[in-house]
Design an enzyme around this catalytic site. Structure first.
Site, PDB file in Angstrom:
ATOM      1  N   CYS A 142       0.841  -1.205   0.000  1.00  0.00           N
ATOM      2  CA  CYS A 142       0.000   0.000   0.000  1.00  0.00           C
ATOM      3  C   CYS A 142       0.875   1.255   0.000  1.00  0.00           C
ATOM      4  CB  CYS A 142      -0.992  -0.039   1.157  1.00  0.00           C
ATOM      5  SG  CYS A 142      -2.434   1.044   0.877  1.00  0.00           S
ATOM      6  N   HIS A 234      -4.615  -4.946   0.118  1.00  0.00           N
ATOM      7  CA  HIS A 234      -4.314  -5.576   1.402  1.00  0.00           C
ATOM      8  C   HIS A 234      -4.725  -7.054   1.481  1.00  0.00           C
ATOM      9  CE1 HIS A 234      -3.025  -1.874   3.391  1.00  0.00           C
ATOM     10  NE2 HIS A 234      -4.017  -1.267   2.758  1.00  0.00           N
ATOM     11  N   GLU A 236      -3.197  -9.069   3.197  1.00  0.00           N
ATOM     12  CA  GLU A 236      -2.891  -9.488   4.574  1.00  0.00           C
ATOM     13  C   GLU A 236      -4.033  -9.222   5.549  1.00  0.00           C
ATOM     14  OE1 GLU A 236      -1.947  -5.102   4.799  1.00  0.00           O
ATOM     15  OE2 GLU A 236      -1.861  -6.685   3.285  1.00  0.00           O
TER      16      GLU A 236
END
Length: 311
Positions: A142, A234, A236
């Site tokens: 990001c 994202h 994660e």
């Protein structure tokens, strides 16, 4: 093979309960193999949550990972206990003489600031230059990916009129890429950002877009010359991370849209659905595998040898 973590790190118990192979450093030292040394430069305010998220993904491969937590030297976090930072984190200036097989630079909630106005920008530039001599493969996430893109290629982020927020489908643009091994033709990934980089600017810089969306733009970019990947979204995130962000903004009275394609029937009273977990494990597993296949066994040679040591 397991990921090596300090037994007192919160992620050790969290991942152990989830079935991730975790090993204490004492047992790791008894094994006659070289673990991959991967550093996490954690710029997120919720340090422990971010540690868990990335440790979960890179610890799910059969390879042993020596996971190191790094912080900016002068910047002091306000959201994580000082004793946790003192026990588990090392400032960058203490590790600058070390070599790493992999290095992750996380996002940071400072998108509204020009890069040059970020208080630790000068040191982060030093970190990014350091990756070219001391890191075999870098992964910018990001804001971290956008910072690497700005530093190495002069491509600046652009502000969006409204926040890109929700779960967006991404096209697999390079199915033959080793980083997308096992990927479907498309996949869903959480997005939460006020900025973007355009595909035209990225490709004009000589970089390859691996995953992208017609709605929210490029997602995953390969920068082969700098041995780096940049992801602007994202994988994660936990199942409830977007919900936490949405609930926080609603509670603070901050105007925010319901995250798209996240709640069943777009109804925030219903539990959100995780439809990105498998591809998250694939991507980070592929990244770790590529590091294993190409990094020098002699760590002192990192940054000095060809990136393709498989032949």
């Amino acid at each position: 093979m397991p990921i090596t973590l300090p037994r007192t790190l919160p992620a050790y118990d969290v991942l152990s309960r989830e079935g991730v192979m975790v090993m204490g450093k004492e047992k790791s030292a008894q094994q006659d193999i070289r673990p991959l040394k991967i550093g996490l430069l954690n710029l997120m305010p919720k340090k422990i949550q971010t540690e868990n998220q990335f440790a979960r993904l890179i610890g799910a491969t059969p390879l042993q990972i020596d996971f190191r937590l790094i912080r900016m030297t002068e910047h002091q976090t306000k959201n994580t206990a000082a004793d946790h930072m003192a026990e588990f984190y090392r400032p960058f200036q203490e590790v600058r003489d070390e070599k790493f097989d992999g290095f992750i630079i996380t996002g940071a909630p400072i998108e509204h600031l020009p890069f040059e106005e970020v208080t630790y920008w000068n040191e982060l530039q030093e970190v990014m230059d350091w990756t070219q001599t001391n890191v075999h493969s870098t992964f910018g996430v990001c804001w971290g990916g956008m910072a690497l893109l700005k530093h190495f290629h002069g491509v600046d982020k652009r502000m969006l009129d409204e926040k890109a927020f929700g779960c967006f489908r991404q096209q697999n643009l390079e199915p033959a890429s080793p980083y997308l091994r096992g990927f479907s033709d498309d996949c869903v990934i959480p997005v939460s950002r006020w900025t973007e980089n355009t595909r035209e600017e990225i490709e004009a810089a000589g970089l390859k877009v691996l995953l992208g969306s017609d709605v929210v733009g490029p997602c995953l970019v390969e920068d082969a010359d700098h041995r780096a990947l940049y992801i602007f979204n994202h994988f994660e995130y936990d199942s409830g991370t977007l919900k936490e962000e949405y609930d926080r903004d609603v509670a603070n009275g901050t105007p925010i849209n319901v995250p798209g394609n996240y709640y069943p029937d777009n109804d925030p009273t219903k539990p959100p659905q995780n439809r990105w977990r498998s591809h998250a494990h694939l991507l980070y597993g592929n990244w770790v595998s590529e590091i294993y296949l190409t990094t020098p066994f002699d760590q002192s040679l990192i940054g000095q040898t060809s990136t393709d040591l498989r032949s």
